[in-house]
Design an enzyme around this catalytic site. Structure first.
Site, mmCIF file in Angstrom:
data_model
loop_
_atom_site.group_PDB
_atom_site.id
_atom_site.type_symbol
_atom_site.label_atom_id
_atom_site.label_comp_id
_atom_site.label_asym_id
_atom_site.label_seq_id
_atom_site.Cartn_x
_atom_site.Cartn_y
_atom_site.Cartn_z
ATOM 1 C CG HIS A 188 -1.845 1.146 1.263
ATOM 2 N ND1 HIS A 188 -2.938 1.215 0.430
ATOM 3 C CD2 HIS A 188 -1.833 2.289 1.982
ATOM 4 C CE1 HIS A 188 -3.576 2.356 0.649
ATOM 5 N NE2 HIS A 188 -2.925 3.019 1.587
ATOM 6 C CD GLU A 232 -11.957 -3.384 9.588
ATOM 7 O OE1 GLU A 232 -11.915 -2.196 9.216
ATOM 8 O OE2 GLU A 232 -13.012 -4.018 9.774
ATOM 9 C CG ASP A 243 -5.458 -0.362 2.153
ATOM 10 O OD1 ASP A 243 -5.064 -1.337 1.483
ATOM 11 O OD2 ASP A 243 -6.038 0.614 1.645
ATOM 12 C CB THR A 278 -6.661 -8.674 8.464
ATOM 13 O OG1 THR A 278 -6.441 -7.267 8.466
ATOM 14 C CG2 THR A 278 -5.433 -9.393 9.019
HETATM 15 C C1 GRF Z 1 1.474 0.796 -6.606
HETATM 16 O O1 GRF Z 1 1.737 2.098 -6.211
HETATM 17 C C2 GRF Z 1 0.778 0.102 -5.480
HETATM 18 O O2 GRF Z 1 1.267 0.424 -4.230
HETATM 19 C C3 GRF Z 1 -0.610 0.640 -5.673
HETATM 20 O O3 GRF Z 1 -0.805 0.582 -7.059
HETATM 21 C C4 GRF Z 1 0.428 0.733 -7.696
HETATM 22 C C5 GRF Z 1 0.639 -0.436 -8.601
HETATM 23 O O4 GRF Z 1 1.642 -0.225 -9.504
HETATM 24 N N1 GRF Z 1 -1.566 -0.022 -4.879
HETATM 25 P P1 GRF Z 1 2.194 -1.439 -10.360
HETATM 26 O O5 GRF Z 1 1.012 -2.059 -11.110
HETATM 27 O O6 GRF Z 1 2.855 -2.403 -9.433
HETATM 28 O O7 GRF Z 1 3.166 -0.810 -11.325
#
Ligand code: GRF
Length: 197
Positions: free
Chosen positions: A110, A144, A146, A142
């Site tokens: 995330h 919830e 993120d 989990t």
């Molecule tokens: C990343 O920033 C990830 O954290 C977010 O979406 C983006 C995905 O980028 N949830 P990629 O497809 O891995 O290039």
């Protein structure tokens, strides 16, 4: 025994690539599947070019019937017998029922320093809040959103002229370093968080 890792994506798959490239040599895991919820996900072709099996389970025909979508997802996954699931930019919210099937075996990355900024638009929200630091988190999934035990974080200092786009561009390489490092440790059965700064 070598662990099998399925990587779930929705987009370009740069985190997927970082994970897949890391699973070589004496790494205790190998990618067994890259699964996308849209045939348009750019990461699919990149996975195919690496010789990794791919699958698409499009959520759209399920028209909001999440359990039915997740049943199809589960079927596609178990066909490849993964031990670990890595969500890597997978833009579908998963229900408790699905997560229960993989709890303790499913990771997510995330783009914020959780528990701050769960959900979307994390870079803009961090800037609006006047944060001086930002980054990314890998955590166990989990029910919830993120949430779940933190397995690693990487941080950077926000610059006065940062925009959501520049911040996203500076956080992404941190994701590419953090996620493989956490996966390796996790595959070894070690859940001690990794903190990169
Ligand atoms: C990343 O920033 C990830 O954290 C977010 O979406 C983006 C995905 O980028 N949830 P990629 O497809 O891995 O290039």
């Amino acid at each position: 025994m070598t662990k099998r890792v399925a990587i779930l994506i929705s987009g370009g798959g740069s985190n997927m690539l970082a994970l897949a490239h890391s699973m070589t040599g004496d790494h205790p895991a190998r990618p067994c599947l890259v699964l996308a919820n849209s045939a348009d996900a750019g990461g699919l072709a990149k996975a195919e070019a690496m010789g990794i099996a791919t699958a698409v389970v499009d959520h759209r025909p399920f028209a909001g019937d999440r359990p039915a979508f997740e049943a199809a997802l589960q079927q596609a996954l178990v066909a490849h017998s993964p031990d670990i699931l890595c969500l890597a930019g997978f833009m579908r919210v998963l229900t408790e029922g699905f997560i229960a099937q993989w709890q303790g075996r499913m990771l997510n990355i995330h783009p914020s320093l959780l528990p701050k900024y769960r959900g979307l638009h994390t870079h803009a929200r961090a800037l609006e809040a006047g944060e001086t630091e930002h980054g990314c988190t890998v955590h166990e999934v989990t029910p919830e959103l993120d949430d779940g035990p933190i397995l690693g974080q990487a941080r950077l200092r926000i610059m006065p002229d940062d925009t959501p786009d520049t911040l996203a561009a500076r956080v992404l390489p941190l994701e590419h370093t953090l996620y493989p490092a956490v996966l390796r440790r996790f595959t070894d059965g070690d859940r001690t968080p990794i903190y990169l700064s």
